[in-house]
Design a protein around this motif. Structure first.
Motif, PDB file in Angstrom:
ATOM      1  N   ALA A 211       0.835  -1.206   0.000  1.00 35.43           N
ATOM      2  CA  ALA A 211       0.000   0.000   0.000  1.00 35.43           C
ATOM      3  C   ALA A 211       0.869   1.255   0.000  1.00 35.43           C
ATOM      4  N   GLU A 212       2.073   1.142   0.595  1.00 42.61           N
ATOM      5  CA  GLU A 212       3.012   2.273   0.671  1.00 42.61           C
ATOM      6  C   GLU A 212       4.428   1.776   0.391  1.00 42.61           C
ATOM      7  N   ILE A 213       5.197   2.555  -0.340  1.00 39.46           N
ATOM      8  CA  ILE A 213       6.575   2.189  -0.657  1.00 39.46           C
ATOM      9  C   ILE A 213       7.446   2.136   0.599  1.00 39.46           C
ATOM     10  N   THR A 214       7.041   2.817   1.659  1.00 41.64           N
ATOM     11  CA  THR A 214       7.823   2.838   2.901  1.00 41.64           C
ATOM     12  C   THR A 214       7.975   1.448   3.526  1.00 41.64           C
ATOM     13  N   SER A 215       7.147   0.489   3.105  1.00 45.63           N
ATOM     14  CA  SER A 215       7.258  -0.888   3.617  1.00 45.63           C
ATOM     15  C   SER A 215       8.306  -1.708   2.866  1.00 45.63           C
ATOM     16  N   PHE A 216       8.877  -1.152   1.819  1.00 46.38           N
ATOM     17  CA  PHE A 216       9.823  -1.904   0.995  1.00 46.38           C
ATOM     18  C   PHE A 216      11.051  -2.411   1.766  1.00 46.38           C
ATOM     19  N   PRO A 217      11.709  -1.571   2.612  1.00 43.92           N
ATOM     20  CA  PRO A 217      12.892  -2.064   3.327  1.00 43.92           C
ATOM     21  C   PRO A 217      12.608  -3.297   4.193  1.00 43.92           C
ATOM     22  N   GLU A 218      11.391  -3.390   4.704  1.00 50.89           N
ATOM     23  CA  GLU A 218      11.015  -4.531   5.540  1.00 50.89           C
ATOM     24  C   GLU A 218      11.041  -5.836   4.727  1.00 50.89           C
ATOM     25  N   ILE A 219      10.571  -5.764   3.499  1.00 47.46           N
ATOM     26  CA  ILE A 219      10.592  -6.948   2.621  1.00 47.46           C
ATOM     27  C   ILE A 219      12.024  -7.410   2.397  1.00 47.46           C
ATOM     28  N   ILE A 220      12.902  -6.458   2.141  1.00 46.19           N
ATOM     29  CA  ILE A 220      14.304  -6.787   1.884  1.00 46.19           C
ATOM     30  C   ILE A 220      14.968  -7.372   3.127  1.00 46.19           C
TER      31      ILE A 220
ATOM     32  N   ILE B 250      16.082 -13.472  -1.294  1.00 42.75           N
ATOM     33  CA  ILE B 250      15.618 -12.637  -2.407  1.00 42.75           C
ATOM     34  C   ILE B 250      16.804 -12.216  -3.275  1.00 42.75           C
ATOM     35  N   LYS B 251      16.716 -12.546  -4.568  1.00 49.45           N
ATOM     36  CA  LYS B 251      17.815 -12.267  -5.499  1.00 49.45           C
ATOM     37  C   LYS B 251      17.479 -11.169  -6.509  1.00 49.45           C
ATOM     38  N   GLY B 252      16.187 -10.979  -6.760  1.00 47.46           N
ATOM     39  CA  GLY B 252      15.819  -9.983  -7.753  1.00 47.46           C
ATOM     40  C   GLY B 252      14.355  -9.600  -7.650  1.00 47.46           C
ATOM     41  N   ILE B 253      14.069  -8.349  -8.001  1.00 52.00           N
ATOM     42  CA  ILE B 253      12.706  -7.829  -7.909  1.00 52.00           C
ATOM     43  C   ILE B 253      12.390  -7.002  -9.153  1.00 52.00           C
TER      44      ILE B 253
ATOM     45  N   ILE C 242      13.650   4.337  -6.132  1.00 51.85           N
ATOM     46  CA  ILE C 242      15.053   4.744  -6.308  1.00 51.85           C
ATOM     47  C   ILE C 242      15.672   5.217  -4.991  1.00 51.85           C
ATOM     48  N   PHE C 243      14.877   5.861  -4.164  1.00 49.13           N
ATOM     49  CA  PHE C 243      15.343   6.362  -2.862  1.00 49.13           C
ATOM     50  C   PHE C 243      15.935   5.241  -1.999  1.00 49.13           C
ATOM     51  N   TYR C 244      15.446   4.016  -2.183  1.00 48.67           N
ATOM     52  CA  TYR C 244      15.834   2.902  -1.322  1.00 48.67           C
ATOM     53  C   TYR C 244      16.977   2.060  -1.897  1.00 48.67           C
ATOM     54  N   LEU C 245      17.488   2.432  -3.048  1.00 48.33           N
ATOM     55  CA  LEU C 245      18.522   1.638  -3.700  1.00 48.33           C
ATOM     56  C   LEU C 245      19.918   2.169  -3.405  1.00 48.33           C
ATOM     57  N   ASP C 246      20.910   1.264  -3.497  1.00 47.80           N
ATOM     58  CA  ASP C 246      22.300   1.655  -3.239  1.00 47.80           C
ATOM     59  C   ASP C 246      22.969   2.256  -4.467  1.00 47.80           C
TER      60      ASP C 246
ATOM     61  N   LYS D 191      26.750  -9.027  -1.929  1.00 49.50           N
ATOM     62  CA  LYS D 191      27.042  -8.258  -0.712  1.00 49.50           C
ATOM     63  C   LYS D 191      25.785  -7.654  -0.094  1.00 49.50           C
ATOM     64  N   GLY D 192      24.620  -7.973  -0.679  1.00 46.50           N
ATOM     65  CA  GLY D 192      23.361  -7.480  -0.129  1.00 46.50           C
ATOM     66  C   GLY D 192      23.003  -6.067  -0.567  1.00 46.50           C
ATOM     67  N   LYS D 193      23.720  -5.539  -1.552  1.00 49.51           N
ATOM     68  CA  LYS D 193      23.415  -4.195  -2.064  1.00 49.51           C
ATOM     69  C   LYS D 193      22.300  -4.271  -3.104  1.00 49.51           C
ATOM     70  N   LEU D 194      21.541  -3.187  -3.205  1.00 49.62           N
ATOM     71  CA  LEU D 194      20.422  -3.124  -4.151  1.00 49.62           C
ATOM     72  C   LEU D 194      20.794  -2.221  -5.317  1.00 49.62           C
ATOM     73  N   LYS D 195      20.810  -2.804  -6.526  1.00 54.40           N
ATOM     74  CA  LYS D 195      21.140  -2.022  -7.721  1.00 54.40           C
ATOM     75  C   LYS D 195      19.935  -1.998  -8.657  1.00 54.40           C
ATOM     76  N   GLY D 196      19.574  -0.792  -9.111  1.00 53.21           N
ATOM     77  CA  GLY D 196      18.406  -0.616  -9.965  1.00 53.21           C
ATOM     78  C   GLY D 196      18.758  -0.541 -11.443  1.00 53.21           C
ATOM     79  N   TYR D 197      17.914  -1.173 -12.245  1.00 50.80           N
ATOM     80  CA  TYR D 197      18.059  -1.175 -13.696  1.00 50.80           C
ATOM     81  C   TYR D 197      16.728  -0.798 -14.323  1.00 50.80           C
ATOM     82  N   ASN D 198      16.767  -0.454 -15.610  1.00 52.47           N
ATOM     83  CA  ASN D 198      15.523  -0.263 -16.360  1.00 52.47           C
ATOM     84  C   ASN D 198      15.558  -1.167 -17.582  1.00 52.47           C
ATOM     85  N   THR D 199      14.673  -2.167 -17.612  1.00 52.81           N
ATOM     86  CA  THR D 199      14.565  -3.039 -18.786  1.00 52.81           C
ATOM     87  C   THR D 199      13.305  -2.723 -19.583  1.00 52.81           C
ATOM     88  N   ASP D 200      12.475  -1.814 -19.080  1.00 50.02           N
ATOM     89  CA  ASP D 200      11.279  -1.387 -19.818  1.00 50.02           C
ATOM     90  C   ASP D 200      11.660  -0.811 -21.182  1.00 50.02           C
ATOM     91  N   TYR D 201      12.671   0.056 -21.166  1.00 50.24           N
ATOM     92  CA  TYR D 201      13.048   0.731 -22.407  1.00 50.24           C
ATOM     93  C   TYR D 201      13.477  -0.303 -23.453  1.00 50.24           C
TER      94      TYR D 201
END
Length: 250
Positions: free
Chosen positions: A45-54, A61-64, A75-79, A99-109
């Motif tokens: 319901a809110e993006i603020t719950s995202f860190p809890e999932i991680i 969890i390997k990918g989202i 993006i605010f929550y990514l390393d 190492k448990g870091k979160l890296k964001g990509y865009n595959t939509d484009y």
């Protein structure tokens, strides 16, 4: 006996019970005998719950994948971000590194670009992008790579944006690709469609809808009646999903 390590993947979004991704990856894991792999919906319901999932699933969890409405907010929550995701300003794929870091990509484009390319003809030089959300940013980036000029259509006054009320026959004579990046027309609201003058579509036009359910939205139906080439978002989704899988496993 060797232990099969559990690998969890999933989709982050809001009200995503309808999602394509879970079924697609479940089938992929089954056909490819990917033991220990699962794909689930992280419906927040809110993006603020995202860190809890991680934090709760950090070892597994390997990918989202990320969908509406969190492609920008996450993006605010990514390393870190890939170079293209940083340029686009939206993320639809997250890799959790060793190492448990979160890296964001865009595959939509990538999915959009590859699915649009076979439809292009010499007159397809300019595009209208309906909507200015996260999905539209990947579409704009792809158009830029294809050398196609684009203008956003929105009710919010921003740079490179025109209002829906400004769409007329003259605009349609200059813009031969119309892309719906809004959720208007998604099931179950199948009688809805973007408020544009459909009478100005011709056989010279492409109407592309990122929506895939229903397969033929009212937006596409009305453009098709005027002779336009039409395309829904299913092939784009398949291509971006495979690109996500490649990123998670490289």
């Amino acid at each position: 006996m060797s232990t099969v390590h559990k690998k969890r993947f999933g989709l982050l979004g809001k009200n995503i019970s309808y999602s394509f991704s879970r079924g697609y990856f479940a089938e992929k894991f089954k056909e490819g005998n990917y033991d220990g792999c699962s794909y689930e919906n992280f419906d927040l319901a809110e993006i603020t719950s995202f860190p809890e999932i991680i934090s709760n699933g950090k070892e597994e969890i390997k990918g989202i994948n990320v969908t509406i409405p969190y492609k920008e907010a996450v993006i605010f929550y990514l390393d870190k971000l890939s170079k293209k995701a940083a340029k686009i300003g939206a993320v639809n794929t997250i890799k959790i590194t060793k190492k448990g870091k979160l890296k964001g990509y865009n595959t939509d484009y990538y999915g959009f670009k590859k699915s649009l390319q076979p439809m292009l003809k010499p007159q397809h030089k300019k595009a209208l992008i309906l909507g200015t959300g996260g999905a539209s940013k990947g579409v704009a980036f792809a158009l830029g790579e294809l050398g196609i000029d684009y203008t956003f259509v929105s009710r919010n006054n921003k740079d490179n944006t025109i209002d829906y009320s400004q769409l007329n026959e003259d605009v349609f004579k200059h813009y031969h690709i119309i892309i719906n990046c809004t959720p208007v027309g998604t099931s179950p609201d199948i009688d809805a469609c973007p408020d544009i003058p459909y009478e100005y579509f011709t056989s010279e036009h492409i109407a592309y809808d990122l929506i895939y359910n229903p397969a033929e939205t009212k937006f596409l139906q009305q453009a098709k009646e005027k002779g336009a080439q039409i395309k829904n978002g299913l092939r784009m989704l398949e291509l971006q999903a495979e690109k996500s899988w490649e990123i998670w496993n490289k």
